[in-house]
Design a protein around this motif. Structure first.
Motif, PDB file in Angstrom:
ATOM      1  N   VAL A 110      21.898  19.320  12.560  1.00 22.66           N
ATOM      2  CA  VAL A 110      20.710  19.005  11.765  1.00 22.66           C
ATOM      3  C   VAL A 110      19.428  19.488  12.447  1.00 22.66           C
ATOM      4  O   VAL A 110      18.428  19.790  11.774  1.00 22.66           O
ATOM      5  CB  VAL A 110      20.627  17.494  11.468  1.00 22.66           C
ATOM      6  N   ARG A 111      19.420  19.584  13.779  1.00 21.02           N
ATOM      7  CA  ARG A 111      18.223  20.056  14.471  1.00 21.02           C
ATOM      8  C   ARG A 111      17.931  21.527  14.194  1.00 21.02           C
ATOM      9  O   ARG A 111      16.773  21.952  14.297  1.00 21.02           O
ATOM     10  CB  ARG A 111      18.367  19.816  15.982  1.00 21.02           C
ATOM     11  N   ARG A 112      18.965  22.278  13.827  1.00 19.83           N
ATOM     12  CA  ARG A 112      18.760  23.702  13.591  1.00 19.83           C
ATOM     13  C   ARG A 112      18.694  24.063  12.116  1.00 19.83           C
ATOM     14  O   ARG A 112      18.665  25.249  11.763  1.00 19.83           O
ATOM     15  CB  ARG A 112      19.888  24.495  14.272  1.00 19.83           C
ATOM     16  N   LEU A 113      18.665  23.088  11.223  1.00 18.93           N
ATOM     17  CA  LEU A 113      18.469  23.380   9.799  1.00 18.93           C
ATOM     18  C   LEU A 113      17.034  23.871   9.568  1.00 18.93           C
ATOM     19  O   LEU A 113      16.099  23.372  10.211  1.00 18.93           O
ATOM     20  CB  LEU A 113      18.733  22.124   8.955  1.00 18.93           C
ATOM     21  N   PRO A 114      16.832  24.821   8.674  1.00 24.00           N
ATOM     22  CA  PRO A 114      15.473  25.311   8.399  1.00 24.00           C
ATOM     23  C   PRO A 114      14.566  24.179   7.929  1.00 24.00           C
ATOM     24  O   PRO A 114      14.886  23.455   6.976  1.00 24.00           O
ATOM     25  CB  PRO A 114      15.701  26.360   7.293  1.00 24.00           C
ATOM     26  N   ASP A 115      13.415  24.014   8.601  1.00 26.16           N
ATOM     27  CA  ASP A 115      12.546  22.883   8.292  1.00 26.16           C
ATOM     28  C   ASP A 115      11.779  23.064   6.985  1.00 26.16           C
ATOM     29  O   ASP A 115      11.179  22.098   6.495  1.00 26.16           O
ATOM     30  CB  ASP A 115      11.583  22.621   9.444  1.00 26.16           C
ATOM     31  N   ASP A 116      11.763  24.278   6.421  1.00 26.51           N
ATOM     32  CA  ASP A 116      11.113  24.451   5.130  1.00 26.51           C
ATOM     33  C   ASP A 116      12.056  24.170   3.970  1.00 26.51           C
ATOM     34  O   ASP A 116      11.645  24.156   2.817  1.00 26.51           O
ATOM     35  CB  ASP A 116      10.553  25.881   4.998  1.00 26.51           C
ATOM     36  N   VAL A 117      13.318  23.930   4.266  1.00 24.34           N
ATOM     37  CA  VAL A 117      14.317  23.641   3.234  1.00 24.34           C
ATOM     38  C   VAL A 117      14.814  22.195   3.352  1.00 24.34           C
ATOM     39  O   VAL A 117      15.115  21.555   2.335  1.00 24.34           O
ATOM     40  CB  VAL A 117      15.506  24.616   3.330  1.00 24.34           C
ATOM     41  N   TRP A 118      14.881  21.676   4.572  1.00 31.17           N
ATOM     42  CA  TRP A 118      15.467  20.358   4.818  1.00 31.17           C
ATOM     43  C   TRP A 118      14.518  19.490   5.642  1.00 31.17           C
ATOM     44  O   TRP A 118      13.736  19.989   6.448  1.00 31.17           O
ATOM     45  CB  TRP A 118      16.789  20.478   5.577  1.00 31.17           C
ATOM     46  N   ARG A 119      14.638  18.176   5.434  1.00 29.74           N
ATOM     47  CA  ARG A 119      13.987  17.202   6.299  1.00 29.74           C
ATOM     48  C   ARG A 119      15.069  16.253   6.813  1.00 29.74           C
ATOM     49  O   ARG A 119      15.576  15.400   6.068  1.00 29.74           O
ATOM     50  CB  ARG A 119      12.904  16.413   5.562  1.00 29.74           C
ATOM     51  N   ALA A 120      15.408  16.432   8.074  1.00 27.36           N
ATOM     52  CA  ALA A 120      16.472  15.622   8.690  1.00 27.36           C
ATOM     53  C   ALA A 120      15.843  14.489   9.496  1.00 27.36           C
ATOM     54  O   ALA A 120      14.906  14.712  10.281  1.00 27.36           O
ATOM     55  CB  ALA A 120      17.347  16.492   9.582  1.00 27.36           C
ATOM     56  N   THR A 121      16.383  13.299   9.313  1.00 24.83           N
ATOM     57  CA  THR A 121      15.829  12.119   9.976  1.00 24.83           C
ATOM     58  C   THR A 121      16.941  11.346  10.669  1.00 24.83           C
ATOM     59  O   THR A 121      18.023  11.136  10.102  1.00 24.83           O
ATOM     60  CB  THR A 121      15.125  11.198   8.964  1.00 24.83           C
ATOM     61  N   ASP A 122      16.661  10.920  11.891  1.00 21.09           N
ATOM     62  CA  ASP A 122      17.598  10.129  12.689  1.00 21.09           C
ATOM     63  C   ASP A 122      17.122   8.675  12.668  1.00 21.09           C
ATOM     64  O   ASP A 122      16.038   8.365  13.173  1.00 21.09           O
ATOM     65  CB  ASP A 122      17.628  10.670  14.120  1.00 21.09           C
ATOM     66  N   HIS A 123      17.916   7.791  12.079  1.00 17.34           N
ATOM     67  CA  HIS A 123      17.571   6.361  11.997  1.00 17.34           C
ATOM     68  C   HIS A 123      18.420   5.616  13.038  1.00 17.34           C
ATOM     69  O   HIS A 123      19.529   5.174  12.758  1.00 17.34           O
ATOM     70  CB  HIS A 123      17.843   5.809  10.592  1.00 17.34           C
TER      71      HIS A 123
END
Length: 211
Positions: free
Chosen positions: A66-79
């Protein structure tokens, strides 16, 4: 296409074989169809359990992915809870912002590299996680090696008690024998006693009195 995808990783509740989900298959699912199937505005939610061996591998692979997903396409959050131990379960959410030709970027390669590095540092054990959990949580009785010590202690205590009984001094002659009775008094035996006193006329006289 779908709006929500949910992963509850780790062990299947109520399962008999107790086989956990694997990092390789989880990452392959995200890469091959899950993220592509999401509509814009959709979300993929993963509950991660790093409290066992495979769960830790899975957590590291997902984190790298998830850290390497494109940030303009995805918003990954660690809860992740901040006041619990590091092995506590936590949730990762991946929100799709828009469609794009390159959905994944370097995420698949980063996840594979994390797994290769993890296996190089800590090779997977041959025994499964179920055996490890049973060994850690087993409640066995006293081990056989402890039993001789207990027997020796009991024997020593018994021997000491016997010695104390043997060394007890005999009763002295002055002590009363069991069943002995007090000697009867003279009055009990009916013995005469001499007495001295005045008679009816006021004269001193000596005589005997019998009880």
């Amino acid at each position: 296409r779908v709006k929500v995808v949910v992963f509850n990783l780790g062990y299947l509740p109520g399962s008999v074989d107790r086989k956990p989900t694997r990092a390789e298959s989880t990452v392959a699912s995200l890469e091959s169809w899950v993220l592509e199937a999401l509509k814009p505005g959709g979300c993929c939610c993963l509950t991660v359990y790093p409290g066992h061996v495979e769960g830790r591998r899975e957590a590291r692979a997902i984190d790298a992915f998830v850290r390497r997903l494109p940030d303009d396409v995805w918003r990954a959050t660690d809860h992740r809870p901040v006041n619990h131990k590091p092995t506590a379960p936590y949730v990762v959410t991946i929100h799709k912002l828009r469609d794009a030709d390159d959905l994944l970027g370097d995420a698949p390669r980063a996840a594979r590299a994390a797994l290769d590095d993890d296996d190089a540092r800590d090779p997977p054990k041959e025994e499964d996680d179920e055996e490890e959990e049973e060994n850690n949580n087993s409640q066995e009785g006293p081990r056989a090696v402890d039993e001789p010590a207990t027997v020796v202690d009991e024997a020593t205590t018994t021997a000491a008690s016997i010695e104390e009984e043997e060394e007890e001094p005999p009763p002295s002659e002055e002590e009363e024998e069991p069943g002995a009775t007090e000697a009867p008094s003279s009055s009990d035996r009916g013995i005469d006693e001499w007495i001295c006193g005045r008679d009816s006329e006021g004269e001193w006289a000596v005589g005997r009195r019998r009880d």
